[in-house]
Design an enzyme around this catalytic site. Structure first.
Site, PDB file in Angstrom:
ATOM      1  N   ASP A 486      31.569  -3.226  29.102  1.00  0.00           N
ATOM      2  CA  ASP A 486      31.995  -2.002  29.798  1.00  0.00           C
ATOM      3  C   ASP A 486      31.076  -1.707  30.983  1.00  0.00           C
ATOM      4  O   ASP A 486      29.971  -2.249  31.089  1.00  0.00           O
ATOM      5  CB  ASP A 486      31.979  -0.840  28.788  1.00  0.00           C
ATOM      6  N   ASP A 556      42.066   3.597  30.686  1.00  0.00           N
ATOM      7  CA  ASP A 556      41.799   4.442  29.517  1.00  0.00           C
ATOM      8  C   ASP A 556      43.019   5.295  29.177  1.00  0.00           C
ATOM      9  O   ASP A 556      43.063   5.927  28.128  1.00  0.00           O
ATOM     10  CB  ASP A 556      40.595   5.359  29.783  1.00  0.00           C
TER      11      ASP A 556
HETATM   12  C1  DGJ Z   1      35.186   3.453  28.509  1.00  0.00           C
HETATM   13  C2  DGJ Z   1      36.193   2.485  27.982  1.00  0.00           C
HETATM   14  O1  DGJ Z   1      37.230   2.330  28.903  1.00  0.00           O
HETATM   15  C3  DGJ Z   1      36.701   2.996  26.641  1.00  0.00           C
HETATM   16  O2  DGJ Z   1      37.700   2.157  26.155  1.00  0.00           O
HETATM   17  C4  DGJ Z   1      35.543   3.069  25.692  1.00  0.00           C
HETATM   18  O3  DGJ Z   1      35.040   1.788  25.440  1.00  0.00           O
HETATM   19  C5  DGJ Z   1      34.467   3.973  26.260  1.00  0.00           C
HETATM   20  N1  DGJ Z   1      34.088   3.585  27.577  1.00  0.00           N
HETATM   21  C6  DGJ Z   1      33.246   3.962  25.362  1.00  0.00           C
HETATM   22  O4  DGJ Z   1      32.204   4.686  25.892  1.00  0.00           O
END
Ligand code: DGJ
Length: 744
Positions: A486, A556
């Site tokens: 991430d 997201d």
């Molecule tokens: C952002 C990601 O896009 C989410 O899926 C998740 O992993 C969060 N970060 C976790 O902090």
């Protein structure tokens, strides 16, 4: 002077020393499997495939200029000669009139340069002339040199036979006795055939609303799409398509371009003073400079150029095919994406051994093949306020380490995946307390936090080495099959105080090169580990990161309706083979919209299926639906992920109906999905006709979900399904239907 050919073979170099030193990355110019052999006639160069012809030549001034790019020409067709442009008026100099393949800023150039340099004496003038060319590993290398200064440029052109994709890049080489400063570097200039009615199509958005397709006329002036954010970005993606006004989803000529770069980038599309349409793509020149000492080089990112005469659908099918065959890890043998479960939306930071095992047991019972524990498992990570940087297991949550959870997940028949965000640090972390100097910053200035975190400076070798050591340890000590990598914020205060002031802006390139080297080295050490590129959703998706990662997190935003326009936009550029799509809870957290579970499944089954719901809230009926849907998905998975995608009714934000069709490469299977947001006025039927089947073959139809009209045959020819099609029965809000076709 160093040998330009070696430089090109060397691909992207890395500034990251230490553990990464000497790493042969094999990235940017890895030869394509089905590369076209360039034809050279005198000083004209031509690349031909069944999908496109790309040609350029050297004019009598020694300048390299475009001759043609578009639909394939016949072998004997003459090319227009490369004739130097003449001055049109005292205000339109010859340099402005010339369709350069790679323009240096100099000689009165007023169009977009591919390269701009500053010399130690203040000179900012560069006129590049052809020196020679060679063919290496199937690619054409053109050597250009400035008229007075030993600045060399090596342009690389390769064409992929099976798709007609042209892959271009440039290496600048300082062969002077002093430093030179590169102020701007693109992979090249692109010139389109003369036409008045071009439209530009590109992808824009923001967090949770990525991948929205934009379209505008190419009128006089300049359109800039870019990221200044240090990362590819949600705001825009380095992909664009240009077509005439009448281009449709399945007809018309489309030229498209994509840049393989995961840092700040810029693409320009101009209709200039003489009406010519030109484009360029490369590093973002904003706040950029890259100083080269004598003998040093700077490589541009790869630019991928494609042409299709079959509309946007034809363009994306070619590009998807190319990505699976030549870009993704496992090139040509891309592994199907397992159905995964991810804990994020269910448990957020509240992860514990018992809690994750309870979810894993339920995930396994519906057919999930991979269990991924997301954020919250490490350091003092109980919220997003602390812990990033401290990648040791939180012993309060996992008293015996990750072992018991991983063993249970594996005993359940799944493999185990883990979330990491290696490039970031919370100020409230042991790492930051020990190394406050490791972040990108300007001394004495505020360090702007986003999500309470700062960006580690990967341009520094000690930072890279630290990250590599800790990830290597994590993967060595634990049976981890997958990491979700991430990156949750953009850059701010992009300082690199340890570098000399004149070198600091190298950070825009060195950071990304080192990131690539880091991931490549991790993959070399742990070849079975798969990686997902995630950046708060779809903030880092491009052909640079795709070479190193097996899948991407697209957004997201997991609302199944919003998601369909997001997926539609994504699919314009990138293959569904990597497009992760989770089924999550209803009402959705994004917009509080309630949707039926089968609709949520069908939305996600158009990509690589994942489950992100809190399974403790599901009823027995939900589990039965999920089991059936996952089983049905596994029967169409390779068609959806590896097949040809037809956007029969493209999904649009606020749109009512949409439909996609995936056809397997051998045309023996097809998967059709159709959706309505809301039916009105007693509408019940949604007729859909197919594309891409073999008209002479018979196909049996199997209902996956929803309802087809009475009288729909169980079997019929491809001609029938493409001519007459299927009438879906749909009444109500957020309805979806899906059917599978198998050759009999
Ligand atoms: C952002 C990601 O896009 C989410 O899926 C998740 O992993 C969060 N970060 C976790 O902090």
């Amino acid at each position: 002077m160093s040998n330009g050919a070696d430089l090109l073979r060397m691909n992207r170099r890395t500034a990251c020393g230490g553990l990464l030193a000497g790493l042969a990355m094999g990235l940017a110019s890895a030869p394509a499997i089905s590369q076209v052999l360039p034809k050279v006639v005198g000083k004209s160069f031509r690349l031909d495939s069944p999908h496109a012809t790309y040609a350029f030549g050297v004019n009598e001034r020694g300048q390299l200029q475009s001759l043609y790019w578009g639909a394939p020409l016949a072998a004997g067709d003459p090319l227009p000669p490369a004739i130097a442009a003449k001055e049109l008026s005292s205000n339109e100099l010859a340099s402005t009139m010339t369709p350069f393949e790679f323009a240096g800023f100099g000689g009165g150039l007023t169009t977009e340069p591919a390269l701009k340099v500053t010399l130690p004496d203040g000179t900012r003038d560069l006129e590049l002339r052809y020196v020679d060319h060679r063919i290496e590993a199937g690619a054409l290398i053109i050597h250009l040199r400035d008229i007075t200064t030993a600045i060399d440029v090596h342009l690389r052109y390769a064409m992929d036979q099976s798709t007609g994709l042209v892959i271009r890049s440039a290496v600048v080489e300082n062969n002077t006795r002093d430093w030179i400063q590169v102020d701007q570097l693109a992979a090249g200039n692109i010139n389109l055939p003369a036409a008045e009615d071009y439209r530009l199509h590109y992808l824009a958005g923001r967090w949770s609303a990525e991948w929205q397709l934009q379209s505008r006329a190419v009128t006089p002036g300049s359109t800039v799409i870019e990221s200044r954010r240090g990362v590819t970005s949600h705001q825009a993606n380095p992909w664009l398509a240009i077509g005439r006004d009448d281009v449709a989803e399945e007809s018309g000529a489309v030229w498209f371009a994509a840049l393989g770069w995961s840092g700040s980038w810029r693409m320009t599309v101009d209709r200039d003073a003489i009406g010519a349409v030109r484009a360029s793509a490369g590093y973002n020149p904003f706040d950029f400079s890259y100083r080269l000492r004598p003998g040093e080089t700077l490589a541009s990112p790869n630019l991928y150029l494609g042409f299709s005469g079959d509309g946007f659908g034809g363009a994306s099918r070619l590009f998807h095919r190319y990505q699976r065959a030549e870009i993704l890890p496992g090139v040509g043998h891309v592994r199907p994406r397992p159905v995964l479960y991810n804990s994020w939306e269910a448990t957020q930071f509240d992860v514990t051994e018992a809690g994750q095992i309870a979810l894993a047991e339920k995930a396994a019972s519906i057919g999930c093949e991979r269990f991924v524990m997301d954020d919250g498992w490490f350091g003092a990570r109980d919220s997003d306020k602390a812990g990033l940087g401290d990648w040791t297991v939180n012993r309060r949550k996992f008293p015996n380490g990750l072992g018991p959870l991983i063993r249970r997940v594996k005993a359940l028949g799944m493999d185990f995946g883990l979330w990491v965000e290696p490039e970031m640090v919370n100020p409230d972390s042991d790492l930051y307390r020990a190394h406050p100097d490791w972040v990108i910053n300007f001394p004495g200035r505020p360090r702007t936090e986003a999500r309470q975190q700062l960006v580690l400076n990967l341009a520094r070798r000690d930072v890279c080495d630290h990250i590599l050591t800790l990830l290597d340890k994590l993967l060595t000590e634990n049976d981890i099959a997958f990491i979700k990598w991430d990156h949750n914020r953009n850059w701010s205060e992009p300082g690199w105080p340890e570098a000399a002031p004149a070198e600091q802006q190298k950070i825009y390139v060195d950071y990304v090169d080192n990131l690539y080297a880091l991931i490549a080295e991790l993959r070399r050490r742990h070849p079975r580990v798969e990686i997902e590129s995630c950046a708060s959703g779809g903030g880092r998706v491009d052909l640079g990161i795709m070479r190193l990662t097996d899948q991407v997190w697209v957004s997201d935003n997991t609302d199944p309706y919003d998601r369909m326009s997001i997926q539609d936009g994504f699919s314009r550029a990138y293959t569904p083979a990597i497009m992760m799509a989770w089924v999550t809870d209803s009402p959705n957290w994004v917009n509080k919209r309630s949707t039926p579970l089968d609709y949520r499944f069908l939305s996600s089954m158009q990509g690589a299926l994942g489950i992100g719901a809190n399974l403790h809230h599901w009823t027995a009926e939900d589990f039965a639906t999920a089991r059936a849907m996952i089983a049905a998905y596994k029967r169409i998975r390779s068609t959806v992920q590896q097949g040809d995608l037809y956007r029969l009714l493209p999904a649009r934000k606020e749109g009512d109906r949409s439909a996609t069709l995936s056809v397997s490469p051998d045309r023996r299977q097809a998967a059709l999905f159709a959706f309505t947001r809301s039916t009105t006025m007693r509408e019940t039927a949604m007729p859909v006709t197919l594309l891409g089947l073999d008209p002479a073959r018979r196909y049996a139809m199997t209902l996956i979900a929803g309802e087809v009209a009475p009288g729909t045959p169980a079997q019929a020819s491809g001609a029938f399904w493409m001519g007459r099609g299927v009438d879906f029965v749909m009444t109500g809000d957020f309805r979806g239907c899906a059917v599978r076709f198998d050759a009999v």
